[in-house]
Design a protein around this motif. Structure first.
Motif, PDB file in Angstrom:
ATOM      1  N   HIS A  32      -4.465   9.608  -0.329  1.00 18.21           N
ATOM      2  CA  HIS A  32      -4.679  10.590  -1.391  1.00 18.21           C
ATOM      3  C   HIS A  32      -3.917  10.311  -2.675  1.00 18.21           C
ATOM      4  CE1 HIS A  32      -6.569  12.743   1.834  1.00 18.21           C
ATOM      5  NE2 HIS A  32      -7.109  13.545   0.939  1.00 18.21           N
ATOM      6  N   ARG A  33      -3.099   9.261  -2.696  1.00 19.89           N
ATOM      7  CA  ARG A  33      -2.368   9.019  -3.947  1.00 19.89           C
ATOM      8  C   ARG A  33      -3.355   8.540  -5.008  1.00 19.89           C
ATOM      9  NH1 ARG A  33       0.278   4.107  -1.060  1.00 19.89           N
ATOM     10  NH2 ARG A  33      -1.267   2.526  -1.506  1.00 19.89           N
ATOM     11  N   GLU A  34      -2.957   8.736  -6.263  1.00 24.54           N
ATOM     12  CA  GLU A  34      -3.901   8.414  -7.333  1.00 24.54           C
ATOM     13  C   GLU A  34      -4.011   6.919  -7.560  1.00 24.54           C
ATOM     14  OE1 GLU A  34      -3.390  10.594 -10.956  1.00 24.54           O
ATOM     15  OE2 GLU A  34      -3.521  12.466  -9.799  1.00 24.54           O
TER      16      GLU A  34
ATOM     17  N   TYR B  83       7.760  -2.341  -0.298  1.00 28.30           N
ATOM     18  CA  TYR B  83       7.888  -0.913  -0.622  1.00 28.30           C
ATOM     19  C   TYR B  83       9.054  -0.298   0.149  1.00 28.30           C
ATOM     20  CZ  TYR B  83       3.555  -1.436  -3.114  1.00 28.30           C
ATOM     21  OH  TYR B  83       2.614  -1.842  -4.026  1.00 28.30           O
ATOM     22  N   ARG B  84       9.212  -0.786   1.381  1.00 28.50           N
ATOM     23  CA  ARG B  84      10.327  -0.283   2.188  1.00 28.50           C
ATOM     24  C   ARG B  84      11.659  -0.646   1.530  1.00 28.50           C
ATOM     25  NH1 ARG B  84       9.303   0.969   7.641  1.00 28.50           N
ATOM     26  NH2 ARG B  84       7.073   1.037   8.020  1.00 28.50           N
ATOM     27  N   SER B  85      11.737  -1.872   0.979  1.00 28.12           N
ATOM     28  CA  SER B  85      13.014  -2.298   0.396  1.00 28.12           C
ATOM     29  C   SER B  85      13.335  -1.470  -0.851  1.00 28.12           C
ATOM     30  CB  SER B  85      13.009  -3.798   0.110  1.00 28.12           C
ATOM     31  OG  SER B  85      12.148  -4.056  -0.956  1.00 28.12           O
TER      32      SER B  85
ATOM     33  N   GLY C 249      -1.227  -5.008   3.880  1.00 28.33           N
ATOM     34  CA  GLY C 249      -0.812  -3.893   3.036  1.00 28.33           C
ATOM     35  C   GLY C 249      -1.846  -2.791   3.041  1.00 28.33           C
ATOM     36  N   ARG C 250      -1.979  -2.128   1.882  1.00 28.00           N
ATOM     37  CA  ARG C 250      -2.940  -1.028   1.777  1.00 28.00           C
ATOM     38  C   ARG C 250      -3.984  -1.294   0.693  1.00 28.00           C
ATOM     39  NH1 ARG C 250       0.511  -0.333   4.942  1.00 28.00           N
ATOM     40  NH2 ARG C 250       1.254   1.584   5.936  1.00 28.00           N
ATOM     41  N   ASP C 251      -3.550  -2.079  -0.325  1.00 24.42           N
ATOM     42  CA  ASP C 251      -4.410  -2.273  -1.496  1.00 24.42           C
ATOM     43  C   ASP C 251      -4.596  -3.756  -1.790  1.00 24.42           C
ATOM     44  OD1 ASP C 251      -1.784  -2.847  -2.088  1.00 24.42           O
ATOM     45  OD2 ASP C 251      -1.904  -2.146  -4.155  1.00 24.42           O
ATOM     46  N   ILE C 252      -4.436  -4.588  -0.784  1.00 18.74           N
ATOM     47  CA  ILE C 252      -4.472  -6.031  -1.054  1.00 18.74           C
ATOM     48  C   ILE C 252      -5.897  -6.453  -1.416  1.00 18.74           C
ATOM     49  CG2 ILE C 252      -3.835  -8.323  -0.169  1.00 18.74           C
ATOM     50  CD1 ILE C 252      -1.512  -6.254  -0.435  1.00 18.74           C
TER      51      ILE C 252
ATOM     52  N   GLN D  97       0.571  12.425   8.386  1.00 21.22           N
ATOM     53  CA  GLN D  97       1.162  12.681   7.068  1.00 21.22           C
ATOM     54  C   GLN D  97       1.121  11.425   6.212  1.00 21.22           C
ATOM     55  OE1 GLN D  97       2.455  15.687   5.748  1.00 21.22           O
ATOM     56  NE2 GLN D  97       2.393  14.408   3.911  1.00 21.22           N
ATOM     57  N   ARG D  98       1.484  10.270   6.837  1.00 23.82           N
ATOM     58  CA  ARG D  98       1.490   9.020   6.068  1.00 23.82           C
ATOM     59  C   ARG D  98       0.071   8.617   5.679  1.00 23.82           C
ATOM     60  NH1 ARG D  98       4.596   3.980   7.191  1.00 23.82           N
ATOM     61  NH2 ARG D  98       4.612   4.232   9.434  1.00 23.82           N
ATOM     62  N   ASP D  99      -0.887   8.841   6.596  1.00 27.18           N
ATOM     63  CA  ASP D  99      -2.291   8.542   6.271  1.00 27.18           C
ATOM     64  C   ASP D  99      -2.710   9.356   5.055  1.00 27.18           C
ATOM     65  OD1 ASP D  99      -2.558   6.880   8.395  1.00 27.18           O
ATOM     66  OD2 ASP D  99      -3.897   8.156   9.578  1.00 27.18           O
TER      67      ASP D  99
ATOM     68  N   VAL E 144       6.147   1.630  -9.554  1.00 29.59           N
ATOM     69  CA  VAL E 144       6.673   0.845  -8.428  1.00 29.59           C
ATOM     70  C   VAL E 144       5.646  -0.207  -8.037  1.00 29.59           C
ATOM     71  CG1 VAL E 144       7.341   0.939  -5.978  1.00 29.59           C
ATOM     72  CG2 VAL E 144       8.160   2.701  -7.562  1.00 29.59           C
ATOM     73  N   ARG E 145       4.389   0.179  -8.030  1.00 25.66           N
ATOM     74  CA  ARG E 145       3.329  -0.744  -7.636  1.00 25.66           C
ATOM     75  C   ARG E 145       3.221  -1.890  -8.657  1.00 25.66           C
ATOM     76  NH1 ARG E 145       1.189   1.587  -3.347  1.00 25.66           N
ATOM     77  NH2 ARG E 145      -0.077  -0.268  -3.082  1.00 25.66           N
ATOM     78  N   THR E 146       3.340  -1.539  -9.946  1.00 26.37           N
ATOM     79  CA  THR E 146       3.274  -2.577 -10.980  1.00 26.37           C
ATOM     80  C   THR E 146       4.464  -3.522 -10.818  1.00 26.37           C
ATOM     81  OG1 THR E 146       2.494  -0.809 -12.376  1.00 26.37           O
ATOM     82  CG2 THR E 146       2.973  -2.883 -13.472  1.00 26.37           C
TER      83      THR E 146
ATOM     84  N   ASP F 104       4.214  -9.629   4.396  1.00 32.66           N
ATOM     85  CA  ASP F 104       4.213  -8.210   4.753  1.00 32.66           C
ATOM     86  C   ASP F 104       4.603  -7.421   3.501  1.00 32.66           C
ATOM     87  OD1 ASP F 104       4.854  -5.688   5.637  1.00 32.66           O
ATOM     88  OD2 ASP F 104       6.543  -6.328   6.890  1.00 32.66           O
ATOM     89  N   THR F 105       3.599  -6.862   2.819  1.00 36.84           N
ATOM     90  CA  THR F 105       3.920  -6.192   1.548  1.00 36.84           C
ATOM     91  C   THR F 105       4.554  -4.824   1.776  1.00 36.84           C
ATOM     92  OG1 THR F 105       1.725  -5.228   1.352  1.00 36.84           O
ATOM     93  CG2 THR F 105       2.059  -7.363   0.308  1.00 36.84           C
ATOM     94  N   GLY F 106       4.308  -4.235   2.961  1.00 40.17           N
ATOM     95  CA  GLY F 106       4.937  -2.947   3.266  1.00 40.17           C
ATOM     96  C   GLY F 106       6.459  -3.080   3.176  1.00 40.17           C
TER      97      GLY F 106
ATOM     98  N   VAL G  28       7.645   6.269  -2.380  1.00 37.70           N
ATOM     99  CA  VAL G  28       7.805   5.434  -3.592  1.00 37.70           C
ATOM    100  C   VAL G  28       6.525   4.672  -3.916  1.00 37.70           C
ATOM    101  CG1 VAL G  28      10.329   5.104  -3.480  1.00 37.70           C
ATOM    102  CG2 VAL G  28       8.827   3.432  -2.378  1.00 37.70           C
ATOM    103  N   SER G  29       5.721   4.384  -2.859  1.00 37.44           N
ATOM    104  CA  SER G  29       4.519   3.588  -3.114  1.00 37.44           C
ATOM    105  C   SER G  29       3.462   4.382  -3.884  1.00 37.44           C
ATOM    106  CB  SER G  29       3.934   3.068  -1.796  1.00 37.44           C
ATOM    107  OG  SER G  29       3.415   4.134  -1.043  1.00 37.44           O
ATOM    108  N   ALA G  30       3.655   5.703  -3.976  1.00 33.38           N
ATOM    109  CA  ALA G  30       2.701   6.519  -4.743  1.00 33.38           C
ATOM    110  C   ALA G  30       3.024   6.489  -6.241  1.00 33.38           C
ATOM    111  CB  ALA G  30       2.723   7.950  -4.223  1.00 33.38           C
TER     112      ALA G  30
HETATM  113  O1   DC Z   1       2.969  -1.241   6.277  1.00 36.14           O
HETATM  114  P1   DC Z   1       4.224  -0.420   6.201  1.00 36.14           P
HETATM  115  O2   DC Z   1       4.222   0.759   7.153  1.00 36.14           O
HETATM  116  O3   DC Z   1       5.463  -1.269   6.344  1.00 36.14           O
HETATM  117  O4   DC Z   1       4.250   0.184   4.704  1.00 36.14           O
HETATM  118  C1   DC Z   1       5.224   1.090   4.280  1.00 36.14           C
HETATM  119  C2   DC Z   1       4.621   1.997   3.200  1.00 36.14           C
HETATM  120  O5   DC Z   1       4.361   1.260   2.001  1.00 36.14           O
HETATM  121  C3   DC Z   1       3.330   2.675   3.593  1.00 36.14           C
HETATM  122  O6   DC Z   1       3.509   4.055   3.791  1.00 36.14           O
HETATM  123  C4   DC Z   1       2.393   2.471   2.440  1.00 36.14           C
HETATM  124  C5   DC Z   1       3.108   1.605   1.471  1.00 36.14           C
HETATM  125  N1   DC Z   1       2.374   0.396   1.127  1.00 36.14           N
HETATM  126  C6   DC Z   1       1.524   0.434   0.032  1.00 36.14           C
HETATM  127  O7   DC Z   1       1.372   1.480  -0.572  1.00 36.14           O
HETATM  128  N2   DC Z   1       0.874  -0.684  -0.341  1.00 36.14           N
HETATM  129  C7   DC Z   1       1.036  -1.835   0.332  1.00 36.14           C
HETATM  130  N3   DC Z   1       0.378  -2.929  -0.087  1.00 36.14           N
HETATM  131  C8   DC Z   1       1.871  -1.887   1.462  1.00 36.14           C
HETATM  132  C9   DC Z   1       2.527  -0.742   1.837  1.00 36.14           C
END
Ligand code: DC
Length: 455
Positions: A184-186, A37-39, A127-130, A177-179, A106-108, A32-34, A100-102
């Protein structure tokens, strides 16, 4: 490299629940990669750093050591030695994680960790970008969606059951908002990889969505299931899929102040009930002083949940038939306040089962009336196997309860005896494969113990 399955999609599409179950069924590791980012968001907030203050967030990154650990098949996120897995599920952290995920740094920062795990194991990573960035070469890519309204609906139900006061409109606004943030993040915005299979879960049940995801994985990795031989009997699908659900972690302490007031209220109600009925409790020594227990009782009348609760120091929660929640607003409010949550009977209501586990994990008790309905003549009916299934998986003690009314109905000043039997211990419940036979046997043990207490 093992088999890599990338599962992406917007918040609340059910990715983690579905991925967890599919991974358990296929014996893959679920990542669970989310949670990562949460941590990070958790750490920043705990340091007084705003999640959208990029400069400070980037400056704080070198001070963080994030690890993923797997215990008994479930993922734990450890930040600087602290297991934060339970603390990162609040709405504040959700929004913080989205912020923070934007931030590209942090992503790197989390990139190698995710890649390493995928390189060493058969994984389903959500995740979002797997599929687009982290594992662009994944053998299977799935994009899981559901309409924003349906996602808000599911989240709203979950929050309501936890007693959260948020309105549906607030939950929907939060999802939108989260969508927006995520798409929309770069850097690495949420988008479907070109070669991803889209699964829309809007009108699928949880089990159907899991089946669909497993089917896509099997198809893409070439492990197609054998078609049934002509004339072969179709295998009966288990009503509920418990793969991926962990036994309950007992010993959680509830808030002492709330407990204090709860017990004052309890004694007041006991006083009132002793005036109204000739009320007796027997076998109170069998009622554990701490929580996370299952009470399995026969069912005579609507007041039964209260009778049982009066003997327990820890607040109880109840599975109550769904129809009750369509009644008068005030009635619904009251039963919810007393810990009732809905169950759709006879349908393998996974949401109700999940809620049961949540309540038991929170340190509260769970009361189940396995007969599913009130007995008119006082005889104990057959009982459904659901109670056995929950008990076997939760591994919490089951305390049988016998409710006895003098006469057919509960009447003013008439005798009511509530008997508690010896707990059936988790050791007795340890069934290695909870197949239909084992569960029926356990159900019979539980129902027989109840019958002994009804006389
Ligand atoms: O899946 P989640 O709701 O636990 O993710 C929390 C936030 O982390 C979500 O708003 C987007 C971000 N996220 C991300 O940018 N890339 C990922 N691979 C996983 C999560």
């Amino acid at each position: 490299m093992g088999i890599n399955v990338a599962l992406d999609g917007p918040s609340g599409a059910g990715k983690s629940t579905i991925a967890k179950k599919a991974a358990a069924a296929l014996r893959f590791v679920y990542v669970d990669t989310g949670a990562l980012y949460r941590s990070i968001a958790y750490y920043m907030i705990s340091q007084g750093i705003a999640a959208d203050d990029s400069e400070k967030v980037i400056g704080a990154l070198p001070g963080i050591d994030v690890r993923l650990e797997y215990r008994e098949g479930s993922q734990h996120v450890v930040v600087n030695g602290e297991d934060v897995s339970d603390k990162i599920r609040t709405p504040e952290i959700s929004m913080g994680a989205s912020k923070v995920s934007a931030i590209p740094e942090v992503r790197t920062f989390l990139f190698d960790l995710q890649r390493d795990i995928a390189a060493k194991n058969d994984i389903i990573m959500d995740g979002r970008d797997i599929g687009t960035v982290v594992l662009p070469k994944a053998q299977v890519k799935i994009f899981l969606t559901a309409s924003a309204e349906e996602r808000a609906n599911r989240r709203f139900r979950e929050l309501q059951e936890k007693g959260d006061p948020s309105t549906y409109e607030e939950v929907l606004a939060d999802i939108n908002q989260r969508d927006y943030n995520d798409t929309h993040r770069e850097t690495a915005p949420l988008k479907k990889a070109e070669d991803a299979v889209e699964v829309d879960s809007t009108s699928l049940t949880l089990d159907e969505a899991v089946e669909r995801v497993i089917a896509v994985i099997k198809e893409k990795t070439g492990t197609k299931g054998e078609p049934p031989a002509a004339g072969a009997k179709k295998e009966r699908k288990p009503l509920l899929d418990f793969s991926g659900i962990e036994p309950v972690k007992r010993g959680k302490k509830l808030n002492p102040v709330r407990m204090f007031f709860y017990n004052i209220l309890r004694y007041l109600v006991i006083g009132g009930f002793k005036i109204a009925y000739n009320l007796k409790f027997e076998g109170k020594e069998n009622v554990p002083k701490d929580g996370s227990n299952i009470f399995a009782s026969n069912h005579r009348g609507y007041v039964d949940p209260v009778f049982i609760s009066l003997a327990c120091r820890v607040p109880n929660t109840f599975m109550a038939k769904e129809e009750l929640f369509h009644g008068k607003k005030f009635f619904v409010w009251i039963i919810k306040k007393f810990g009732a949550f809905p169950v759709e009977r006879g349908k393998g209501d996974m949401q109700a089962i999940n809620t049961s586990f949540e309540k038991l994990n929170s340190g509260r008790n769970l009361v189940i009336f396995p007969e599913g309905t009130r007995s008119k003549d006082g005889k104990v009916g057959r009982g459904k196997t659901g109670v056995a299934l929950i008990a076997a998986v939760a591994q919490c003690p089951v305390i049988p309860v016998g409710i006895n009314y003098e006469g057919e109905k509960l009447k003013f000043r008439k005798k009511v005896v509530i008997r508690f039997g010896k707990p059936i211990s988790p050791e007795q419940l340890r069934i290695t494969t909870p197949g239909p036979k084992e569960l029926k046997l356990l159900r019979t043990t539980i129902m027989d113990s109840i019958v002994e207490l009804v006389h």
